[in-house]
Design an enzyme around this catalytic site. Structure first.
Site, PDB file in Angstrom:
ATOM      1  N   VAL A 131       0.888  -1.174   0.000  1.00 51.15           N
ATOM      2  CA  VAL A 131       0.000   0.000   0.000  1.00 51.15           C
ATOM      3  C   VAL A 131       0.923   1.220   0.000  1.00 51.15           C
ATOM      4  O   VAL A 131       0.960   2.003   0.947  1.00 51.15           O
ATOM      5  CB  VAL A 131      -0.946  -0.005   1.217  1.00 51.15           C
ATOM      6  CG1 VAL A 131      -2.102   0.969   1.003  1.00 51.15           C
ATOM      7  CG2 VAL A 131      -1.487  -1.395   1.491  1.00 51.15           C
ATOM      8  N   HIS A 132       1.677   1.369  -1.070  1.00 50.79           N
ATOM      9  CA  HIS A 132       2.842   2.250  -1.124  1.00 50.79           C
ATOM     10  C   HIS A 132       2.650   3.605  -0.448  1.00 50.79           C
ATOM     11  O   HIS A 132       3.345   3.954   0.508  1.00 50.79           O
ATOM     12  CB  HIS A 132       3.243   2.490  -2.579  1.00 50.79           C
ATOM     13  CG  HIS A 132       3.515   1.266  -3.370  1.00 50.79           C
ATOM     14  ND1 HIS A 132       4.643   0.498  -3.210  1.00 50.79           N
ATOM     15  CD2 HIS A 132       2.792   0.666  -4.353  1.00 50.79           C
ATOM     16  CE1 HIS A 132       4.618  -0.519  -4.052  1.00 50.79           C
ATOM     17  NE2 HIS A 132       3.514  -0.433  -4.755  1.00 50.79           N
ATOM     18  N   ASP A 133       1.723   4.398  -0.973  1.00 55.30           N
ATOM     19  CA  ASP A 133       1.643   5.805  -0.565  1.00 55.30           C
ATOM     20  C   ASP A 133       1.212   5.988   0.881  1.00 55.30           C
ATOM     21  O   ASP A 133       1.591   6.972   1.526  1.00 55.30           O
ATOM     22  CB  ASP A 133       0.696   6.567  -1.493  1.00 55.30           C
ATOM     23  CG  ASP A 133       1.267   6.693  -2.897  1.00 55.30           C
ATOM     24  OD1 ASP A 133       2.493   6.714  -3.041  1.00 55.30           O
ATOM     25  OD2 ASP A 133       0.473   6.778  -3.847  1.00 55.30           O
TER      26      ASP A 133
END
Length: 335
Positions: A263-265
């Site tokens: 869930v990178h950001d």
């Protein structure tokens, strides 16, 4: 009489210091929603005690600008935070031909949930001018900029007025890759590949920089248990996040053979809220903007072999369960 007076003044000073420490961080979120951007926006908007979101500025990246601007307003509407202005910014990179990531985020920038035109419109004006005006008039080193997409907006603002760097406390970037390898080329991460020239401008500005690269985001993975944990929050926001993530993580799980998806950001917002969940080291970083197979690569000198001064804090470790615990707790604050 003097001793009680001094004690009283000491208590007042301590209270003032505690109040100052408890003041929320002044924050601008620059973003290109994008599935994981929406999760990041939810996490930030659910945390007003720690984060005073001045504005959300949008940029072309995962999808075209009109869709990233709409999706940012959708996230704001879903979170019940329509007090936060959303400004649209750059519709293309500084130099390179635009690229998008519809194969990951879908043609609308969001998969797994229906999208619609939000009720509240964009704020008047352009995101780049907003950054110039806001950072230019800010107290020195007072505003944090969370960069969840290509760094085009901030680069354009810095090119226009380099002195606005003085208003920046810290720029926290989701981007780059070193140990992990890239996700758009073998060596480049998408946000840097989408506009490496902009990243070079921000890097050269001298602002304090923290990078959360794929090195760490690929360690903060979903699992069936973690998705169930989010679903158990059982409100509209948590259901949206679960539906978005279930659709979004398939691409990376299939590509990398991972047991879950990143869930990178949202890692950037988690870092701002709970930096103790993360660790890394200060290193020297450069960005490759030369045409060729290394275009967009972040050259992270982890071992200091170049003997160059450190210019970023490079995060490479994170507490995955701690991240999902934080996300669950904050989603519970939304509707």
């Amino acid at each position: 009489m003097l001793k009680p007076l001094l004690q009283g003044l000491t208590l007042m000073a301590a209270a003032a210091i505690n109040s100052l420490q408890a003041a929320p961080r002044e924050l601008i979120i620059d973003t290109d929603p994008g599935a994981d951007d929406v999760v990041a926006l939810f996490l930030a908007m659910a945390s007003p005690d720690e984060l005073n979101i001045r504005a959300i500025t949008t940029v072309a990246g995962n999808v075209r600008l009109e869709k990233t601007a709409r999706n940012a307003r959708l996230a704001r509407e879903w979170a019940g935070r329509e007090d936060i202005p959303v400004y649209a910014g750059a519709g293309r990179p500084l130099v390179r031909t635009p690229i998008y990531a519809a194969e990951v985020h879908g043609e609308e920038g969001l998969t797994g949930v229906p999208v619609h035109e939000p009720k509240k419109p964009l704020a008047d004006g352009n995101a780049v001018q907003y950054l110039v005006d806001t950072l230019g008039s800010a107290a020195p080193h007072s505003i944090t900029v969370a960069m969840l997409g290509p760094q085009t907006n901030l680069a354009l603002a810095l090119i226009q007025r380099p002195e606005i760097a003085q208003g920046i406390k810290e720029v926290v970037v989701m981007g780059g890759a070193h140990f992990n390898g890239g996700n758009i080329t073998p060596v480049a991460e998408f946000n840097l590949y989408a506009d490496p020239h902009a990243a070079e401008v921000v890097l050269a500005s001298g602002v304090p920089l923290t990078y959360l690269p794929l090195d760490v985001t690929h360690k903060l993975l979903t699992s069936d248990a973690r998705l169930a944990q989010l679903a158990a929050v059982n409100n509209h926001a948590s259901q949206l996040v679960v539906d978005i993530l279930k659709a979004y993580i398939k691409h990376d799980m299939d590509l990398y053979g991972m047991p879950g998806g990143p869930v990178h950001d949202a890692s950037v917002i988690a870092y701002l809220l709970k930096p103790e969940l993360f660790s890394g080291r200060r290193i020297h970083l450069s960005v490759d903007s030369r045409e060729g197979p290394t275009f967009g690569q972040t050259v992270a000198d982890w071992y200091g072999v170049l003997k160059q001064p450190a210019n970023v804090l490079w995060i490479n470790q994170g507490d995955a369960q701690g991240f999902f615990d934080l996300l669950s707790a904050r989603l519970a604050r939304l509707q």
